[in-house]
Design an enzyme around this catalytic site. Structure first.
Site, short mmCIF file in Angstrom:
data_model
loop_
_atom_site.label_atom_id
_atom_site.label_comp_id
_atom_site.label_asym_id
_atom_site.label_seq_id
_atom_site.Cartn_x
_atom_site.Cartn_y
_atom_site.Cartn_z
N THR A 198 -11.81 0.80 -8.00
CA THR A 198 -10.50 -0.13 -8.01
C THR A 198 -10.68 -1.02 -9.47
OG1 THR A 198 -10.72 -0.30 -5.58
CG2 THR A 198 -9.26 -1.97 -7.10
N ASN B 173 -16.10 -7.05 -5.24
CA ASN B 173 -16.19 -5.46 -5.60
C ASN B 173 -15.20 -5.18 -7.00
OD1 ASN B 173 -14.56 -2.67 -5.11
ND2 ASN B 173 -16.80 -2.27 -4.97
N LYS C 17 -2.70 -0.66 6.76
CA LYS C 17 -3.63 -1.59 6.48
C LYS C 17 -4.13 -2.14 7.66
CE LYS C 17 -5.37 -3.51 2.65
NZ LYS C 17 -5.46 -3.09 1.37
N ASP D 3 -11.67 -3.56 2.22
CA ASP D 3 -10.92 -4.43 1.35
C ASP D 3 -11.71 -5.57 1.53
OD1 ASP D 3 -7.81 -4.71 0.52
OD2 ASP D 3 -8.38 -6.36 1.19
N GLN E 237 0.74 -1.15 -0.02
CA GLN E 237 0.06 0.07 -0.08
C GLN E 237 0.92 1.50 0.21
OE1 GLN E 237 -3.45 -0.70 0.55
NE2 GLN E 237 -3.84 1.32 -0.47
N1 GLU Z 1 -8.20 -1.78 0.03
C1 GLU Z 1 -7.94 -1.04 -1.11
C2 GLU Z 1 -6.51 -1.25 -1.64
O1 GLU Z 1 -5.96 -2.27 -1.67
C3 GLU Z 1 -8.41 0.42 -0.89
C4 GLU Z 1 -7.62 1.19 0.35
C5 GLU Z 1 -8.20 2.63 0.50
O2 GLU Z 1 -9.23 3.15 -0.31
O3 GLU Z 1 -7.80 3.14 1.55
O4 GLU Z 1 -5.80 -0.29 -2.26
#
Ligand code: GLU
Length: 450
Positions: free
Chosen positions: A210, A241, A126, A166, A111
Site C-alpha cells: 500500500t 503500515n 469490508k 486495515d 473498496q
Molecule cells: N485494507 C486495504 C485497503 O483499504 C487492503 C484490503 C485488501 O488487501 O483486501 O484497500
C-alpha cells in the site's frame, strides 16, 4: 449534482441515516457520474446507481471474549459484502474503537471502485470491529480474533469473500484469524485471507504494497509535470503500515520525508525521518511516536497534538501523502498546503481529505490523487497473493514488486485517459470514479437484475 442523480442520493441519505462517512463517499462518486449517465442511459434504465449503493449483504455480530482479568468483554463485529460483480468480495478488516456500520459501509463502497480500478477479478467488501487493540495484551488480541472468526468463518471463503488487514489488523491478527479459520473448517484454504505471513501462504511485497504503491502513483503524477521525487520535501501523515512503506519508497526514489504523525502528535525531522528507528518503535515495540523524538535527539522535534499539514507554512513542502485515516485533512489544511506551493497530494489512506479540501486542491491546480486510485496497490497485491495461493506458487520480491509497479502505472493510465475522455484532463477524482464505476456497472448489466 446531476438532477437525475440527486433523487437517488436523497434516497441513500434517507435509507442510511446518520452514516455520514458513507454519505460522503457516495456523494463523491455521484458527483462524477452525471456525464456517464448521459452517455450510457442503459445504466439508469436498470437502476445500476440505486443497486450499487445497497450492499449485497450486511453481517453484524456479537464478539464475546475474556480479558486477562477474567472479565467477559463484548464487541461488535461487521462484514459488509458490498458487490461481487467482478469477483469474490475483497477488502480489509478494521479494528478501531470508532468503527460502526457507517465506517464499514464507506470503506466497502470505496473498496468496490478501488478494486475495479485495479483491473483484477475482485469484488468489494469490508469488515471490522469496534475492538480497540491499543493497550491489549497479545493473549487478549488472540482471543478476540478467535472469537471474531468463530462467527465470520461461515460467511467467507476463497470464492466468496476474502478479508485482509486495515487499521488495527496486521500480520499478527491475520495469523490468529487464519489459525482459527483453519481449525474450525479443517481446511488449509490459503486464499481465504490475504496479508498472511510469507512462510504460510503470504506474498512477498504485500506488507509494503500500500505504501509503495502510494509512492509509485505519486511518482506517475509528478511525471505528468516533468517532475520526480528527486530532492522533493515530503509530508507523510500517520506512522502505521501505509506510512512506513510510503516513507521507505519516497526515500528510495530520492525524496526526503521530513515529518510523520500519529493520533497524539507530529514528529518533524528536517534531515529526513529515520525509518529504522520509526519501524523499531512502531512495528517492534508497538510504541508511540513521542518516543521517536526522545531517542532521535536534537535533529527532530515532537509536537503533541500538532497538525502535520501546517508544517508547510514554515518550510518548503513539495508533496503531501495523507496516510493516516479518513477526514484527517480539511479545507484549512488544504489552503495552507496550496498557498505554500505544494505540487502534489496523493492519498495513501481511505478518504483522508474532506470534500472541501479536495475542492481547494482542484481550484489551485494541485495534482490530486484520490485514495481509491493511489492506495490500490495494497489490495492489488492481495489479488497477487490469491493468484499465488491458487497456483500453489510463490514469487520473488523483485518479480512481485515489478507487477505492483505495472499495476500502479495501469491505474494511473486508466484514471488519466478516462478523465481526458470525459473532458477534464488531470482530474484523477473524475477519472478514478468513472473508470471504476463503468467496469462494475458493465458486469452488473451483463448479469441482469440480481
Ligand atoms: N485494507 C486495504 C485497503 O483499504 C487492503 C484490503 C485488501 O488487501 O483486501 O484497500
Amino acid at each position: 449534482m446531476d438532477p437525475r442523480i440527486q433523487p437517488i442520493f436523497d434516497e441513500v441519505l434517507r435509507r442510511n441515516a446518520g452514516e455520514v462517512e458513507f454519505h460522503q463517499a457516495v456523494l463523491e462518486v455521484f458527483e462524477s457520474l452525471g456525464r456517464v449517465i448521459a452517455k450510457h442511459p442503459q445504466y439508469a434504465e436498470v437502476s445500476i446507481l440505486e443497486r450499487i449503493c445497497e450492499p449485497e449483504r450486511q453481517i453484524i455480530f456479537r464478539v464475546p471474549w475474556v480479558d486477562d482479568a477474567g472479565r467477559v468483554q463484548i464487541n461488535r463485529g461487521f462484514r459488509v459484502e458490498f458487490n461481487s460483480a467482478l469477483g469474490p468480495y475483497k477488502g480489509g478488516l478494521r479494528f478501531h474503537p470508532s468503527v460502526y456500520l457507517g465506517t464499514i459501509k464507506f470503506l466497502g463502497f470505496e473498496q468496490l471502485f478501488k478494486n475495479a480500478l485495479t483491473g483484477m477479478p475482485i469484488g468489494g467488501g469490508k469488515g471490522g470491529s469496534d475492538f480497540d487493540p491499543k493497550g491489549k495484551s497479545t493473549g487478549e488480541v488472540m482471543r478476540f480474533c478467535q472469537s471474531f472468526m468463530t462467527e465470520l468463518y461461515r460467511h467467507i471463503g476463497e470464492y466468496t469473500d476474502v478479508p485482509a488487514g486495515d487499521i488495527g489488523v496486521g500480520g499478527r491478527e491475520i495469523g490468529y484469524l487464519f489459525g482459527q479459520y483453519k481449525r474450525i473448517t479443517n481446511r488449509y484454504e490459503s486464499a481465504v485471507l490475504t496479508g498472511k505471513g510469507v512462510g504460510w501462504g503470504g506474498s512477498l511485497v504485500r506488507t509494503e504494497a500500500t505504501g509503495y504503491g502510494t509512492a509509485f502513483f505519486a511518482d506517475e503524477m509528478l511525471k505528468t509535470r516533468s517532475e520526480s521525487f528527486e530532492g522533493k520535501r515530503v509530508l507523510v501523515s500517520g506512522s502505521g503500515n501505509v506510512a512506513i512503506y510510503a516513507i521507505e519508497k519516497v526515500h528510495q526514489l530520492g525524496g526526503v520525508v521530513v515529518a510523520c504523525s500519529d493520533s497524539s502528535g507530529v514528529v518533524y525531522d528536517d534531515s529526513g525521518v529515520d525509518l529504522e528507528l520509526l519501524r523499531q518503535i512502531k512495528e517492534v515495540e508497538r510504541g508511540r511516536l513521542a518516543d521517536y523524538a526522545e531517542r532521535r535527539g536534537s535533529s527532530s522535534d515532537y509536537r503533541a497534538g500538532g497538525n502535520i499539514w501546517s508544517i508547510s507554512a514554515a518550510t518548503r513542502i513539495d508533496v503531501a501523502l495523507p496516510c493516516a485515516t479518513q477526514n484527517e485533512l480539511d479545507e484549512t489544511d488544504a489552503r495552507v498546503l496550496a498557498d505554500n506551493g505544494v505540487l502534489a497530494v496523493a492519498e495513501g489512506a481511505n478518504m483522508p481529505s474532506t470534500p472541501e479540501a479536495v475542492r481547494v486542491f482542484s481550484e489551485a491546480s494541485v495534482l490530486f490523487g484520490p485514495g481509491k486510485a493511489v492506495n490500490a496497490g495494497g489490495v492489488a497485491t492481495s489479488a497477487l497473493e490469491m493468484q499465488q495461493n491458487a497456483s500453489r506458487d510463490s514469487w520473488s520480491f523483485d518479480n512481485t514488486e515489478q507487477r505492483l509497479v505495472e499495476i500502479m502505472r495501469g491505474i494511473h493510465e486508466r484514471c488519466a485517459t478516462t478523465a481526458e475522455e470525459y473532458g477534464e484532463p488531470g482530474n484523477y477524482v473524475l477519472g478514478a470514479n468513472i473508470a471504476g464505476f463503468t467496469r462494475v456497472a458493465d458486469a452488473m448489466l451483463a448479469f441482469g437484475v440480481v
